[in-house]
Design a protein around this motif. Structure first.
Motif, PDB file in Angstrom:
ATOM      1  N   PHE A 104      27.010  40.757  44.820  1.00  0.00           N
ATOM      2  CA  PHE A 104      28.165  40.086  45.415  1.00  0.00           C
ATOM      3  C   PHE A 104      28.991  39.382  44.342  1.00  0.00           C
ATOM      4  N   ALA A 105      28.319  38.813  43.343  1.00  0.00           N
ATOM      5  CA  ALA A 105      29.042  38.144  42.261  1.00  0.00           C
ATOM      6  C   ALA A 105      29.892  39.154  41.494  1.00  0.00           C
ATOM      7  N   MET A 106      29.342  40.331  41.219  1.00  0.00           N
ATOM      8  CA  MET A 106      30.110  41.371  40.514  1.00  0.00           C
ATOM      9  C   MET A 106      31.313  41.801  41.330  1.00  0.00           C
ATOM     10  N   LEU A 107      31.118  42.014  42.624  1.00  0.00           N
ATOM     11  CA  LEU A 107      32.243  42.405  43.485  1.00  0.00           C
ATOM     12  C   LEU A 107      33.319  41.323  43.498  1.00  0.00           C
ATOM     13  N   PHE A 108      32.888  40.077  43.623  1.00  0.00           N
ATOM     14  CA  PHE A 108      33.839  38.974  43.684  1.00  0.00           C
ATOM     15  C   PHE A 108      34.630  38.841  42.387  1.00  0.00           C
ATOM     16  N   THR A 109      33.936  38.908  41.238  1.00  0.00           N
ATOM     17  CA  THR A 109      34.639  38.764  39.950  1.00  0.00           C
ATOM     18  C   THR A 109      35.547  39.957  39.688  1.00  0.00           C
ATOM     19  N   ARG A 110      35.153  41.140  40.098  1.00  0.00           N
ATOM     20  CA  ARG A 110      36.007  42.320  39.906  1.00  0.00           C
ATOM     21  C   ARG A 110      37.278  42.197  40.734  1.00  0.00           C
ATOM     22  N   GLU A 114      41.039  41.945  39.259  1.00  0.00           N
ATOM     23  CA  GLU A 114      42.126  42.845  39.671  1.00  0.00           C
ATOM     24  C   GLU A 114      43.300  42.065  40.234  1.00  0.00           C
ATOM     25  N   ALA A 115      42.995  40.995  40.967  1.00  0.00           N
ATOM     26  CA  ALA A 115      44.076  40.179  41.541  1.00  0.00           C
ATOM     27  C   ALA A 115      44.881  39.503  40.439  1.00  0.00           C
ATOM     28  N   THR A 116      44.227  39.029  39.386  1.00  0.00           N
ATOM     29  CA  THR A 116      44.968  38.391  38.281  1.00  0.00           C
ATOM     30  C   THR A 116      45.781  39.409  37.503  1.00  0.00           C
ATOM     31  N   LYS A 117      45.283  40.657  37.385  1.00  0.00           N
ATOM     32  CA  LYS A 117      46.060  41.708  36.720  1.00  0.00           C
ATOM     33  C   LYS A 117      47.329  42.003  37.500  1.00  0.00           C
ATOM     34  N   VAL A 118      47.193  42.064  38.810  1.00  0.00           N
ATOM     35  CA  VAL A 118      48.354  42.352  39.661  1.00  0.00           C
ATOM     36  C   VAL A 118      49.348  41.218  39.562  1.00  0.00           C
ATOM     37  N   GLU A 119      48.897  39.983  39.562  1.00  0.00           N
ATOM     38  CA  GLU A 119      49.792  38.831  39.454  1.00  0.00           C
ATOM     39  C   GLU A 119      50.508  38.805  38.101  1.00  0.00           C
TER      40      GLU A 119
END
Length: 123
Positions: A104-110, A114-119
């Motif tokens: 779950f930690a890996m999924l959350f950090t990924r 991705e959200a910061t890349k999009v921003e």
């Protein structure tokens, strides 16, 4: 009737008689009634059946064993993941928990990455 069949029937009858606590006279009469010669093989088989009868004792299984065996034979397993994990040793339960938290930690950090890349790409 084949000789082997006659002997098999005699051994079956002897086993039943010995289990039912027949006397020596009844056993000898049983051998004669099957029209089989009273030889060393028959005597050895009677001795073997007697030893097995006195050695093998019936044992009543514990209720816990009966329940477990019934559940296993009827395949009444819980399909629930939590139930499966509960039946495992404590070390394995802890390892499964750590793997689950790590996943779950890996999924959350990924997703966060991705959200910061999009921003950063939209600015």
């Amino acid at each position: 009737m084949m000789p082997d069949t006659r002997m098999e029937q005699l051994y079956t009858a002897l086993t039943d008689a010995i289990v039912n606590e027949a006397s020596d006279e009844e056993i000898n009469a049983l051998i004669e009634s099957h029209q089989v010669p009273h030889n060393r093989e028959v005597d050895q088989m009677v001795g073997l059946i007697l030893r097995l009868h006195t050695t093998l004792l019936g044992v009543q299984p514990s209720p816990r064993f009966v329940r477990g065996l019934r559940r296993e034979l009827l395949a009444m397993y819980e399909d629930n993941l939590v139930q499966r994990i509960r039946h495992l040793p404590a070390r394995v339960q802890l390892a499964a928990l750590l793997v689950m938290v790590g996943g779950f930690a890996m999924l959350f950090t990924r997703r966060r990455a991705e959200a910061t890349k999009v921003e950063s790409a939209t600015i």
